[in-house]
Design a protein around this motif. Structure first.
Motif, PDB file in Angstrom:
ATOM      1  N   UNK A   1       0.842  -1.188   0.000  1.00 57.46           N
ATOM      2  CA  UNK A   1       0.000   0.000   0.000  1.00 57.46           C
ATOM      3  C   UNK A   1       0.881   1.244   0.000  1.00 57.46           C
ATOM      4  N   UNK A   2       0.383   2.319  -0.628  1.00 52.58           N
ATOM      5  CA  UNK A   2       1.088   3.608  -0.573  1.00 52.58           C
ATOM      6  C   UNK A   2       0.709   4.374   0.683  1.00 52.58           C
ATOM      7  N   UNK A   3      -0.310   3.893   1.396  1.00 47.60           N
ATOM      8  CA  UNK A   3      -0.617   4.307   2.769  1.00 47.60           C
ATOM      9  C   UNK A   3      -1.245   5.700   2.892  1.00 47.60           C
ATOM     10  N   UNK A   4      -1.780   6.244   1.781  1.00 44.43           N
ATOM     11  CA  UNK A   4      -2.416   7.562   1.847  1.00 44.43           C
ATOM     12  C   UNK A   4      -3.888   7.443   2.223  1.00 44.43           C
ATOM     13  N   UNK A   5      -4.373   8.390   3.058  1.00 43.54           N
ATOM     14  CA  UNK A   5      -5.797   8.408   3.411  1.00 43.54           C
ATOM     15  C   UNK A   5      -6.186   9.830   3.816  1.00 43.54           C
ATOM     16  N   UNK A   6      -7.433  10.210   3.520  1.00 45.10           N
ATOM     17  CA  UNK A   6      -7.933  11.538   3.900  1.00 45.10           C
ATOM     18  C   UNK A   6      -8.168  11.603   5.401  1.00 45.10           C
ATOM     19  N   UNK A   7      -7.907  12.797   5.980  1.00 45.77           N
ATOM     20  CA  UNK A   7      -8.051  12.926   7.433  1.00 45.77           C
ATOM     21  C   UNK A   7      -9.499  12.771   7.881  1.00 45.77           C
TER      22      UNK A   7
ATOM     23  N   UNK B   1      -4.670  15.155   4.433  1.00 46.28           N
ATOM     24  CA  UNK B   1      -4.567  13.712   4.671  1.00 46.28           C
ATOM     25  C   UNK B   1      -3.297  13.314   5.379  1.00 46.28           C
ATOM     26  N   UNK B   2      -3.168  11.998   5.533  1.00 37.82           N
ATOM     27  CA  UNK B   2      -1.983  11.423   6.157  1.00 37.82           C
ATOM     28  C   UNK B   2      -1.379  10.376   5.218  1.00 37.82           C
TER      29      UNK B   2
ATOM     30  N   UNK C   1     -11.684  -4.748  -0.419  1.00 40.25           N
ATOM     31  CA  UNK C   1     -11.140  -5.136  -1.729  1.00 40.25           C
ATOM     32  C   UNK C   1     -11.741  -6.442  -2.241  1.00 40.25           C
ATOM     33  N   UNK C   2     -12.119  -7.341  -1.340  1.00 34.70           N
ATOM     34  CA  UNK C   2     -12.704  -8.619  -1.768  1.00 34.70           C
ATOM     35  C   UNK C   2     -14.007  -8.383  -2.532  1.00 34.70           C
ATOM     36  N   UNK C   3     -14.691  -7.275  -2.201  1.00 36.42           N
ATOM     37  CA  UNK C   3     -15.945  -6.934  -2.892  1.00 36.42           C
ATOM     38  C   UNK C   3     -15.680  -6.006  -4.069  1.00 36.42           C
ATOM     39  N   UNK C   4     -14.396  -5.755  -4.368  1.00 38.14           N
ATOM     40  CA  UNK C   4     -13.972  -4.873  -5.472  1.00 38.14           C
ATOM     41  C   UNK C   4     -14.438  -3.447  -5.213  1.00 38.14           C
ATOM     42  N   UNK C   5     -14.163  -2.974  -3.989  1.00 35.47           N
ATOM     43  CA  UNK C   5     -14.661  -1.658  -3.587  1.00 35.47           C
ATOM     44  C   UNK C   5     -13.548  -0.606  -3.520  1.00 35.47           C
ATOM     45  N   UNK C   6     -12.380  -0.910  -4.094  1.00 34.56           N
ATOM     46  CA  UNK C   6     -11.363   0.147  -4.105  1.00 34.56           C
ATOM     47  C   UNK C   6     -11.742   1.177  -5.169  1.00 34.56           C
ATOM     48  N   UNK C   7     -11.236   2.390  -4.990  1.00 37.03           N
ATOM     49  CA  UNK C   7     -11.642   3.489  -5.868  1.00 37.03           C
ATOM     50  C   UNK C   7     -11.114   3.271  -7.290  1.00 37.03           C
ATOM     51  N   UNK C   8     -11.992   3.382  -8.299  1.00 33.05           N
ATOM     52  CA  UNK C   8     -11.547   3.099  -9.671  1.00 33.05           C
ATOM     53  C   UNK C   8     -10.538   4.106 -10.215  1.00 33.05           C
ATOM     54  N   UNK C   9     -10.452   5.304  -9.630  1.00 29.30           N
ATOM     55  CA  UNK C   9      -9.469   6.275 -10.129  1.00 29.30           C
ATOM     56  C   UNK C   9      -8.151   6.128  -9.380  1.00 29.30           C
ATOM     57  N   UNK C  10      -8.218   6.207  -8.068  1.00 28.06           N
ATOM     58  CA  UNK C  10      -6.970   6.245  -7.289  1.00 28.06           C
ATOM     59  C   UNK C  10      -6.488   4.850  -6.883  1.00 28.06           C
ATOM     60  N   UNK C  11      -7.387   3.896  -6.861  1.00 25.70           N
ATOM     61  CA  UNK C  11      -7.033   2.572  -6.335  1.00 25.70           C
ATOM     62  C   UNK C  11      -7.091   2.534  -4.812  1.00 25.70           C
ATOM     63  N   UNK C  12      -7.401   3.681  -4.189  1.00 30.90           N
ATOM     64  CA  UNK C  12      -7.452   3.739  -2.723  1.00 30.90           C
ATOM     65  C   UNK C  12      -8.604   2.901  -2.185  1.00 30.90           C
ATOM     66  N   UNK C  13      -8.336   2.161  -1.105  1.00 36.34           N
ATOM     67  CA  UNK C  13      -9.384   1.281  -0.599  1.00 36.34           C
ATOM     68  C   UNK C  13      -9.391   1.118   0.907  1.00 36.34           C
ATOM     69  N   UNK C  14      -8.515   1.865   1.616  1.00 34.73           N
ATOM     70  CA  UNK C  14      -8.460   1.678   3.069  1.00 34.73           C
ATOM     71  C   UNK C  14      -9.782   2.122   3.698  1.00 34.73           C
ATOM     72  N   UNK C  15     -10.203   3.340   3.342  1.00 34.54           N
ATOM     73  CA  UNK C  15     -11.458   3.848   3.917  1.00 34.54           C
ATOM     74  C   UNK C  15     -12.631   2.941   3.531  1.00 34.54           C
ATOM     75  N   UNK C  16     -12.704   2.575   2.262  1.00 37.05           N
ATOM     76  CA  UNK C  16     -13.842   1.770   1.795  1.00 37.05           C
ATOM     77  C   UNK C  16     -13.905   0.424   2.525  1.00 37.05           C
ATOM     78  N   UNK C  17     -12.729  -0.140   2.797  1.00 37.46           N
ATOM     79  CA  UNK C  17     -12.682  -1.414   3.533  1.00 37.46           C
ATOM     80  C   UNK C  17     -13.138  -1.201   4.977  1.00 37.46           C
ATOM     81  N   UNK C  18     -12.689  -0.104   5.596  1.00 37.06           N
ATOM     82  CA  UNK C  18     -13.086   0.143   7.000  1.00 37.06           C
ATOM     83  C   UNK C  18     -14.593   0.384   7.088  1.00 37.06           C
ATOM     84  N   UNK C  19     -15.093   1.187   6.140  1.00 31.83           N
ATOM     85  CA  UNK C  19     -16.526   1.524   6.162  1.00 31.83           C
ATOM     86  C   UNK C  19     -17.378   0.260   5.983  1.00 31.83           C
TER      87      UNK C  19
END
Ligand SMILES: Cc1cc2nc3c(=O)[nH]c(=O)nc-3n(C[C@H](O)[C@H](O)[C@H](O)COP(=O)(O)OP(=O)(O)OC[C@H]3O[C@@H](n4cnc5c(N)ncnc54)[C@H](O)[C@@H]3O)c2cc1C
Length: 397
Positions: free
Chosen positions: A45-51, A94-95, A280-298
């Motif tokens: 992971x590149x480890x970026x996330x919005x605050x 973000x962090x 990510x198992x549900x293919x819920x990472x963001x289609x533009x950025x690939x970011x998925x930490x928030x989506x997985x937590x939510x």
């Protein structure tokens, strides 16, 4: 490990951790199994996330924050820069996390809530009774166990197999599986408060390059390119090596990781009888950025809560669990994923000349809000010709 639990969570990433915590907080017996010997390692992971996104789930803690950001800089093919945020953003941007520590903290919170955690414990097959998932076969330290559960939460990430074994089509089209490579590069001149995104078909076909600071003179420098663009001499790592040689010739590489990110639409349905699929198992990472930490937590937290409510009513059928699918799909997350998929489809195949013209048109703009929607609206305002070229995209904004 017992033989039966209310909830079995497969995978100890952010999605699994939040699912286990939410279910345990409702008083359920919960087992989380993670196939790797250590939670959070190796980091893919590149480890970026919005605050603001992160604040929904956890208080910021310096022990897992590697960099505190106040801007993002988009860089076009000819090097033109467009900055979002800066001093006006009030430090809200973000962090960059230290996920080795962050993921462990999340799993620790699940354990504190009462979940049992087993590492080096791989789910190798679902137990199916009358066509319904009813548990999993777990391999740990050379032994095999059968664990029954009333609800199973598949949080096994982009490489997810559990839902597929249970009969759900989880295939990601090759063109929508970004292949990624990332180095930790030390001893480089960087702005320690800015995430950089480089867009160029030549440098990163159907993807982008990122430079995310990780503290003093150190950054995650990575690339994602479309799976169909990857071949001999054109692997993600080859593109990344060329970029590093050009931009950071004296940088010292201390880590290489490779991985995949899905940039496709979410699964058609993310529940089945006794089964909920998250992150990510549900293919819920963001289609533009690939970011998925928030989506997985939510979705993890939502899955734990829905499982608890269903168990209280004594009905864990697909119909009863559909409230999970409906809630994320019809809420802000589902809408953002649908819009961002349309944005990705519209922009990804643009050539470098068009990208340059878009970035040039934006150099006079100032944008404090880092959201895809605000960015795309600004791009359309500065480039009225796009309305003719991408009329359907306008409808999604
Ligand atoms: C190179 C790269 C850069 C990225 N950068 C960012 C970024 O900057 N920001 C961002 O938000 N997202 C980023 N992502 C995406 C992000 O890492 C994921 O979206 C996020 O980790 C998804 O969380 P998850 O819990 O769904 O899955 P994961 O974090 O992948 O966790 C799944 C877990 O399940 C375990 N597992 C798998 N199969 C089994 C099994 N059979 N039994 C037991 N355990 C199993 C795995 O070992 C893993 O620990 C990046 C991804 C990559 C590859």
């Amino acid at each position: 490990m017992k033989e039966a639990y209310d909830v079995l969570v497969v995978g100890g990433g952010p999605g699994g951790a939040l699912a286990a915590k939410a279910a345990a907080e409702q008083g359920l017996s919960v087992l989380l199994v993670e196939k790797r010997p250590a939670i959070g390692a190796p980091v893919r992971c590149a480890e970026g996330i919005g605050k603001e996104a992160l604040a929904e789930f956890i208080e910021p803690d310096p022990k897992w924050i590697a960099a505190d950001l106040d801007k993002a800089v988009l860089i076009g093919p000819d090097g033109t820069k467009f900055t979002i945020g800066d001093s006006h953003s009030g430090g809200k941007v973000g962090y960059v996390l230290d996920r080795k520590v962050f993921d462990r903290e999340l799993v620790w919170q699940a354990a504190e809530a009462g979940a049992e955690i087993q590492v080096h414990a791989r789910a190798s097959a679902p137990i199916m009774i009358d066509g319904k998932v009813s548990g999993a076969v777990i391999h740990q330290h050379g032994k095999t166990y059968e664990v029954r559960a009333k609800v199973i939460i598949a949080a096994d990430g982009v490489e997810s197999k559990f839902a597929k074994w249970a009969g759900i089509n989880t295939t990601v089209p090759l063109a929508e599986l970004e292949t990624c490579a990332q180095y930790i590069v030390n001893d480089i001149d960087i702005d320690e408060r800015a995430n950089l995104f480089y867009f160029s078909y030549t440098d990163a076909p159907w993807g982008y390059i990122w430079v995310f600071p990780k503290g003093h003179r150190c950054a995650n420098v990575g690339i994602g390119i479309a799976g169909t663009k990857s071949g001999e001499g054109h692997r993600a790592k080859d593109y990344l090596d060329r970029f590093i040689a050009r931009e950071f010739p004296n940088g010292k590489v201390t880590e290489l990781i490779v991985g995949g990110v899905s940039v496709c639409k979410p699964l058609d349905c993310t529940v089945a009888d006794n089964l909920i699929i998250v992150g990510d198992a549900a293919r819920l990472s963001d289609p533009i950025t690939g970011g998925g930490i928030y989506n997985a937590m939510y979705t993890g937290k939502l899955a734990g809560e829905v499982a608890a409510a269903a168990l209280k009513k004594g009905d864990t059928s697909k119909k009863a669990l559909m409230v999970y699918d409906n809630t994320w799909r019809e809420g802000p997350l589902g809408h953002a994923l649908a819009r961002n998929y349309a944005v990705k489809e519209s922009f990804i195949k643009m050539d470098d000349a068009k990208f340059n013209s878009i970035v040039h048109s934006m150099s006079d703009l100032s944008l404090d809000e880092i959201t895809v929607k605000s960015l795309v609206i600004a791009i359309f305002k500065a480039n009225p010709w796009l309305a003719l070229e991408l009329p359907r995209l306008l409808m999604t904004l």
